[in-house]
Design an enzyme around this catalytic site. Structure first.
Site, mmCIF file in Angstrom:
data_model
loop_
_atom_site.group_PDB
_atom_site.id
_atom_site.type_symbol
_atom_site.label_atom_id
_atom_site.label_comp_id
_atom_site.label_asym_id
_atom_site.label_seq_id
_atom_site.Cartn_x
_atom_site.Cartn_y
_atom_site.Cartn_z
ATOM 1 N N THR A 169 0.881 -1.398 0.059
ATOM 2 C CA THR A 169 0.131 0.032 -0.028
ATOM 3 C C THR A 169 0.759 1.138 0.200
ATOM 4 O OG1 THR A 169 -1.874 -1.135 1.031
ATOM 5 C CG2 THR A 169 -1.515 1.349 1.361
ATOM 6 N N ASP B 218 -8.789 -1.241 5.371
ATOM 7 C CA ASP B 218 -8.490 0.082 5.922
ATOM 8 C C ASP B 218 -8.140 1.476 5.445
ATOM 9 O OD1 ASP B 218 -5.904 -1.576 5.529
ATOM 10 O OD2 ASP B 218 -5.228 0.211 6.659
ATOM 11 N N THR C 34 -0.200 1.274 6.669
ATOM 12 C CA THR C 34 -0.233 0.197 5.759
ATOM 13 C C THR C 34 0.061 -1.222 6.558
ATOM 14 O OG1 THR C 34 1.149 -1.021 4.107
ATOM 15 C CG2 THR C 34 2.343 0.611 5.552
ATOM 16 N N GLY C 35 -0.714 -2.150 6.458
ATOM 17 C CA GLY C 35 -0.482 -3.489 6.834
ATOM 18 C C GLY C 35 -1.705 -4.167 6.860
ATOM 19 N N GLY D 134 -5.175 -5.084 7.034
ATOM 20 C CA GLY D 134 -6.212 -4.230 7.284
ATOM 21 C C GLY D 134 -7.396 -4.331 8.028
HETATM 22 N N1 ASP Z 1 -3.832 -2.202 4.351
HETATM 23 C C1 ASP Z 1 -4.026 -2.906 3.277
HETATM 24 C C2 ASP Z 1 -5.322 -3.551 3.261
HETATM 25 O O1 ASP Z 1 -5.535 -4.329 3.985
HETATM 26 C C3 ASP Z 1 -3.090 -3.597 2.963
HETATM 27 C C4 ASP Z 1 -1.624 -3.037 2.545
HETATM 28 O O2 ASP Z 1 -1.340 -2.169 3.641
HETATM 29 O O3 ASP Z 1 -0.541 -3.486 2.116
HETATM 30 O O4 ASP Z 1 -5.929 -3.615 2.196
#
Ligand code: ASP
Length: 317
Positions: free
Chosen positions: A183, A214, A234-235, A237
């Site tokens: 992300t 998220d 980012t992470g 979600g």
């Molecule tokens: N936060 C993003 C999601 O869960 C994924 C990511 O951060 O890579 O959609």
């Protein structure tokens, strides 16, 4: 004074597998994103404009999981999430599960500026983009072999969540490695003292069709308020939503009197980690202080601005 910070996702970057070519590719794209946003701010432009322009650079690059390089759903489709928020008046716009739109961050901004809705999803979001004259692209534009292979691997392993695997990624014959969190996001402070935040993603590898993360939800993946800070995350979600990560950081600054760095650390290292979630945030306050916190092995990140040193980093310090 003005400043911008960006991220290109958090995850298990394997330093031992990094090559100078891979590092150069990521570093150059992150620097291009920072320069683009910083130029807007230096010219007296708004933090909202700077955030949008910086995110577009990363959406247009196939190496990040947003826009062009988006992950696929478990049905092989592209469904993108994005959001943007103006800290000066708490206006915001967001999209969930949108296909074909080249720059979901710009669609979020148009929804915010239109003002009648905050969040549009799926086909409704796409038709709004068409009405506003945004650029659309067909499936081939979004197709990258590395994301497709990652989706297939994930389905074969019956694993739809993030893992510590390294995914081989081939970009114009340069062999690079990426993790499933990719992300992108930006936070900025402009010369008028206004804060803004924006986030854009293809979501998690092989996510269920219709799953919104998220990055489409204000307060979870994105938040901005001139009184406190601007945050982009980012992470994983689902955990960011449960911990309302971005707003919780702002709330701790506002109501508990915490410093931005302490608030970011508490929410990422205690609240998110306590639920079992992984990821990170970039944040900026109205004095231009940047705070970054993540509980993954690495996070693509950087910052640029007046009276501050430019940096781009990938691993833990
Ligand atoms: N936060 C993003 C999601 O869960 C994924 C990511 O951060 O890579 O959609």
């Amino acid at each position: 004074m003005h400043r911008i910070a960006i991220h290109g996702g958090a995850g298990a970057l394997r330093q031992d597998l990094m090559t100078p070519e891979i590092e150069k590719l990521f570093t150059e794209t992150l620097l291009q994103s920072l320069t683009t946003g910083n130029d807007v701010l230096a010219a007296g432009g708004s933090s909202v404009e700077a955030v949008e322009k910086a995110v577009i650079v990363m959406e247009d690059s196939p190496i990040f999981n947003a826009g062009r390089g988006s992950n696929f759903t478990n049905q092989g489709r592209i469904e993108m999430d994005a959001s943007i928020m103006d800290g000066s008046d708490l206006r915001t716009g967001a999209v969930a599960c949108v296909s074909e739109v080249k720059n979901p961050i710009s669609l979020s901004r148009l929804i915010m500026d239109d003002g009648r809705q905050v969040l549009l999803a799926g086909e409704g979001a796409r038709s709004f983009a068409v009405k506003k004259g945004l650029e659309l692209r067909d499936f081939d534009y979004f197709f990258t072999h590395h994301r497709w292979d990652a989706m297939r691997r994930s389905i074969n392993k019956r694993e739809v969540e993030l893992s510590e695997d390294i995914v081989p990624l081939h970009v114009e014959s340069v062999s690079v490695f990426d993790k499933k969190y990719g992300t992108v996001g930006a936070v900025a402070l402009d010369q008028q003292g206004n804060l803004a935040a924006g986030t854009s993603t293809g979501g998690i590898t092989a996510k269920a069709a219709g799953r919104a993360g998220d990055s489409s939800l204000i307060g979870a993946g994105t938040y901005a308020n001139n009184k406190t800070c601007a945050v982009s995350g980012t992470g994983h979600g689902e955990y960011f939503i449960r911990a309302t990560v971005a707003h919780e950081i702002s709330a701790l600054v506002e109501h508990a009197g915490m410093s931005l760095q302490d608030a970011a650390n508490k929410v990422i290292q205690e609240n998110l980690a306590g639920l079992g979630g992984q990821g990170g945030v970039i944040a900026i306050d109205r004095n231009g202080n940047i705070s970054i916190s993540f509980n993954t092995k690495g996070m693509y990140r950087g910052s640029m601005g007046s009276d501050s040193e430019t940096f781009v980093k990938m691993y833990k310090d």
